[in-house]
Design a protein around this motif. Sequence first.
Motif, PDB file in Angstrom:
ATOM      1  N   HIS A 143      14.891  -7.298   1.289  1.00  0.00           N
ATOM      2  CA  HIS A 143      13.467  -7.201   0.972  1.00  0.00           C
ATOM      3  C   HIS A 143      12.756  -8.499   1.349  1.00  0.00           C
ATOM      4  CE1 HIS A 143       9.773  -6.574  -1.327  1.00  0.00           C
ATOM      5  NE2 HIS A 143      10.113  -5.289  -1.424  1.00  0.00           N
ATOM      6  N   ASP A 155      10.286  -1.415  -3.808  1.00  0.00           N
ATOM      7  CA  ASP A 155      10.807  -2.417  -4.734  1.00  0.00           C
ATOM      8  C   ASP A 155      12.262  -2.124  -5.069  1.00  0.00           C
ATOM      9  OD1 ASP A 155       8.340  -3.648  -4.818  1.00  0.00           O
ATOM     10  OD2 ASP A 155       7.656  -2.473  -6.560  1.00  0.00           O
ATOM     11  N   GLU A 159      13.577   1.151  -6.958  1.00  0.00           N
ATOM     12  CA  GLU A 159      12.569   2.199  -6.857  1.00  0.00           C
ATOM     13  C   GLU A 159      13.096   3.438  -6.149  1.00  0.00           C
ATOM     14  OE1 GLU A 159       7.935   2.753  -5.235  1.00  0.00           O
ATOM     15  OE2 GLU A 159       9.037   0.885  -4.889  1.00  0.00           O
TER      16      GLU A 159
END
Length: 342
Positions: free
Chosen positions: A138, A158, A161
Amino acid sequence: MKTDEKAVMDETRPSSANGKPMAFTFGDPESVLDNSLTDYLGTFLDDIQDFYVPPVSQRGLIQTMSANAHHGSCIYFKRNLLVQRYIPSPLLSLMDLYKAALDFEATGNAYLQIFTNAFGQQLRLGHLPGVNMRYGNHPYGGKAYCMLKRNGDKIWFDPGEVIHIKEYDPLQTIYGLPQFMGGLQAALLGEDATLFRRRYFKNGSHMGYIFYTNDPNMPEEVESKIINDIRAGKGVGNFKSMFINIPNGGEKAVQIIPIGDISQKDEFERIKRISADEVLVAHRMQPSLAGVKPENTAGFGDIQKISDVYIRNEIGPKAMVFMHSVNEHLKNGKKINFDIPD
């Protein structure tokens, strides 16, 4: 073996009356089978894109569904049975499961997004197209999933998620791998046999024989007309008859030498039958459930009993994997359920 696409002859005056040997061929080089789809390269991190590359092309696996009638049919059939056992819930709509189950059967991977409110409470689950999903680093730190866009950009989710439901692969644990990989070559072989047969009948003037002449009395204009007629047999108007009359011609002045005439020995039916059997084995699918016509009058037996056994042994464990993979990410007692047979 690939055919030489350059004709060994004089295109302006095709004649062998001067004593020189002559031959010509037609057809483009064709690759019989492209193995690139099933080349297992492992999973590695793309330093530029910053995500892990799946071991097998996800788009390629989806495309194989239309390569073979039995392969695609088995995938859709198992998806339908799995959805049939689902107990509808507002947490995960039937259509979202419908899409996720197809991704799982076709690629070994399915993705669901967890939707939350402003307080972080889980509201519902939504399907994410598996063919475009990747796992990587990420931009703000940690590991997470992203979705590839057509323009090359990525939508990052995220951490936590996305729920990833995957078929376990012993060689790596990042992506799943479908169970039918062992029968994929058979599915592609069946496709190649069908395409080759279509080309054969569409072409008509195939290299299934050698048209041999050695009569010195054959006029050049007759020889040229024979060549042109053979070439003109391709495509529309093929399978025409030809009449040749050579006055005072010698015995065996004109011969037809078969080298692979499909009308003499048709192997396509055998190839299609064997490839279909291997595909059904790879999917552990009973022929009666796959719509295969029995070759004997006795048939395949009681289809209801066959269906019950298949649902219990194949669909039941798959439903359990789906259910537990999703429920372990849900909070506050939320969960999905399947009607799993005993």
